[in-house]
Design an enzyme around this catalytic site. Structure first.
Site, mmCIF file in Angstrom:
data_model
loop_
_atom_site.group_PDB
_atom_site.id
_atom_site.type_symbol
_atom_site.label_atom_id
_atom_site.label_comp_id
_atom_site.label_asym_id
_atom_site.label_seq_id
_atom_site.Cartn_x
_atom_site.Cartn_y
_atom_site.Cartn_z
ATOM 1 N N ASN A 36 141.007 53.958 -35.048
ATOM 2 C CA ASN A 36 140.433 55.587 -35.177
ATOM 3 C C ASN A 36 139.984 55.870 -36.763
ATOM 4 O O ASN A 36 140.424 55.554 -37.638
ATOM 5 C CB ASN A 36 141.801 56.774 -34.994
ATOM 6 C CG ASN A 36 141.118 57.558 -34.619
ATOM 7 O OD1 ASN A 36 140.434 58.390 -34.504
ATOM 8 N ND2 ASN A 36 141.938 58.885 -35.171
ATOM 9 N N HIS A 38 140.168 58.293 -39.614
ATOM 10 C CA HIS A 38 140.553 60.509 -39.759
ATOM 11 C C HIS A 38 139.654 60.511 -40.764
ATOM 12 O O HIS A 38 139.628 60.004 -41.717
ATOM 13 C CB HIS A 38 142.255 60.434 -40.229
ATOM 14 C CG HIS A 38 142.549 60.971 -40.823
ATOM 15 N ND1 HIS A 38 143.299 62.028 -40.260
ATOM 16 C CD2 HIS A 38 143.441 61.863 -42.159
ATOM 17 C CE1 HIS A 38 143.698 62.895 -40.152
ATOM 18 N NE2 HIS A 38 143.970 62.794 -41.689
#
Length: 136
Positions: A36, A38
């Site tokens: 992911n 961020h």
């Protein structure tokens, strides 16, 4: 989700700013195979409640001079997995959350996410003792 990923034979799952908690059974089935991004330099401005413009609002409220983005593996926590890549972005005095968000996307997120995918695809990422080791 787990059945679909298993049936496709996915080697890597890329969550580009995912805002939901991935079920633990999925994380367990794909260890160090889910990433992911961020929009901050983890461990700053991350975890539950830190997403979207909120991250940039908090960075500006705190008065930090540098922010950026982090690509990390997904584990059972929120933004707690091993960090693959980070890229810093300077904050300017006239920044608004929206302007800062755009700069972080253009200068950091859009740069390091494809880099991380490329490193993983070419076998240059290893996780040892909860830390990412990059090879040449």
């Amino acid at each position: 989700m787990l059945q679909l990923l298993s049936e496709t034979g996915a080697d890597l799952v890329v969550l580009a700013g995912c805002l939901v908690v991935i079920p633990q059974c999925v994380v367990d089935a794909f260890p160090n195979r889910i990433i992911n991004i961020h929009p901050a330099l983890i461990p700053s401005f991350c975890g539950t409640g830190y997403y979207g413009l909120k991250v940039h609002e908090k960075a500006l409220e705190r008065g930090v001079k540098v922010t950026g983005a982090t690509v990390h593996f997904v584990d059972g926590g929120t933004d707690t997995g091993p960090i693959i890549l980070q890229k810093a972005v300077e904050i300017q005095q006239e920044d608004t959350p929206e302007v800062l968000q755009r700069r972080v996307m253009e200068q950091a997120e859009w740069v390091i996410l494809p880099q991380a995918i490329n490193l993983i695809a070419n076998g240059k990422v290893e996780v040892r003792d909860g830390h990412v080791i990059l090879s040449e």
